[in-house]
Design a protein around this motif. Structure first.
Motif, mmCIF file in Angstrom:
data_model
loop_
_atom_site.group_PDB
_atom_site.id
_atom_site.type_symbol
_atom_site.label_atom_id
_atom_site.label_comp_id
_atom_site.label_asym_id
_atom_site.label_seq_id
_atom_site.Cartn_x
_atom_site.Cartn_y
_atom_site.Cartn_z
ATOM 1 N N ARG A 252 35.848 40.511 43.731
ATOM 2 C CA ARG A 252 35.910 39.971 42.124
ATOM 3 C C ARG A 252 36.003 41.186 41.110
ATOM 4 N N SER A 253 35.678 42.314 41.411
ATOM 5 C CA SER A 253 35.795 43.266 40.439
ATOM 6 C C SER A 253 37.446 43.497 40.235
ATOM 7 N N ASP A 254 38.336 43.154 40.979
ATOM 8 C CA ASP A 254 39.698 43.449 40.843
ATOM 9 C C ASP A 254 40.182 42.244 39.765
ATOM 10 N N LEU A 255 39.368 41.263 39.334
ATOM 11 C CA LEU A 255 40.130 40.397 38.537
ATOM 12 C C LEU A 255 40.512 40.843 37.018
ATOM 13 N N PRO A 256 39.941 41.703 36.343
ATOM 14 C CA PRO A 256 40.489 42.214 35.292
ATOM 15 C C PRO A 256 41.879 42.848 35.570
ATOM 16 N N THR A 257 42.147 43.787 36.516
ATOM 17 C CA THR A 257 43.513 44.142 36.706
ATOM 18 C C THR A 257 44.579 42.968 37.295
ATOM 19 N N MET A 258 44.032 42.193 38.009
ATOM 20 C CA MET A 258 44.780 41.152 38.556
ATOM 21 C C MET A 258 45.270 40.015 37.269
ATOM 22 N N GLU A 259 44.757 40.023 36.214
ATOM 23 C CA GLU A 259 45.057 39.020 35.162
ATOM 24 C C GLU A 259 46.557 39.132 34.924
ATOM 25 N N ALA A 260 46.878 40.506 35.056
ATOM 26 C CA ALA A 260 48.384 40.862 34.525
ATOM 27 C C ALA A 260 49.200 39.916 35.544
ATOM 28 N N CYS A 261 49.070 39.892 36.853
ATOM 29 C CA CYS A 261 49.715 39.300 37.852
ATOM 30 C C CYS A 261 49.921 37.603 37.299
ATOM 31 N N PHE A 262 48.436 37.248 37.188
ATOM 32 C CA PHE A 262 48.244 35.692 36.906
ATOM 33 C C PHE A 262 49.101 35.324 35.750
#
Length: 167
Positions: A16-26
């Motif tokens: 879940r700590s990867d969420l801030p990075t992956m928001e760009a993907c979302f």
């Protein structure tokens, strides 16, 4: 995920700590109106769940899998080992080595287990969504038109900002 539409992209993050990075993907997938699902599963702590997810992905209508992981980033390889769907790896930036550990773990796959790998961090997350869209456009003309418009818009912005006034 888009409401009432089956996801065609599966995003799997190592934590879940990867969420801030992956928001760009979302956000990029949402801009293209591509329905997606997201999971936080670890290649090391929940390998059976990772394999179960990838083995059933095609049957669920998934066309592309995006794997985001940091450090010993084996998630993309584990996913790719148990499906014939294309897997895109997003190396997550780490505090120890700035993401170089993630990059090398993601890109250095053995022959026969390809993982398309994008840049480290948020730029990579955005590019993973764009690359997934490009793969999907091979069989989706409407999305191809959206992607063409997106690329034209980027070029138009650069051209509009290309003249520098110097006094």
């Amino acid at each position: 995920m888009s409401e009432n539409r089956k996801p065609i992209v599966s995003i799997v993050m190592g934590s879940r700590s990867d969420l801030p990075t992956m928001e760009a993907c979302f956000n990029q997938l949402k801009e293209f109106d591509i329905p997606f699902e997201a999971h936080a599963l670890s290649a090391h702590r929940t390998p059976d769940e990772v394999i179960k997810l990838s083995e059933g992905a095609k049957e669920r209508g998934i066309k592309v899998i995006i794997a985001a992981a940091g450090g010993a980033a084996h998630l993309g390889g584990v996913l790719a080992s148990s499906t014939t769907l294309p897997v895109i790896g997003v190396p997550i930036q780490t505090s120890a080595l700035g993401g170089m550990d993630s990059l090398l773990s993601t890109v250095q796959m053995p022959g026969g287990i390809p993982v398309a790998t994008v840049a480290i961090g948020k730029a990579g997350a955005k590019n993973a969504a764009i690359l997934a869209a490009q793969m999907i456009t091979l069989s989706d003309e409407t999305l191809a038109e959206k992607l063409d418009a997106f690329k034209k818009s980027m070029a138009d912005k650069v051209k509009a900002d290309s003249v520098i006034e110097v006094e």
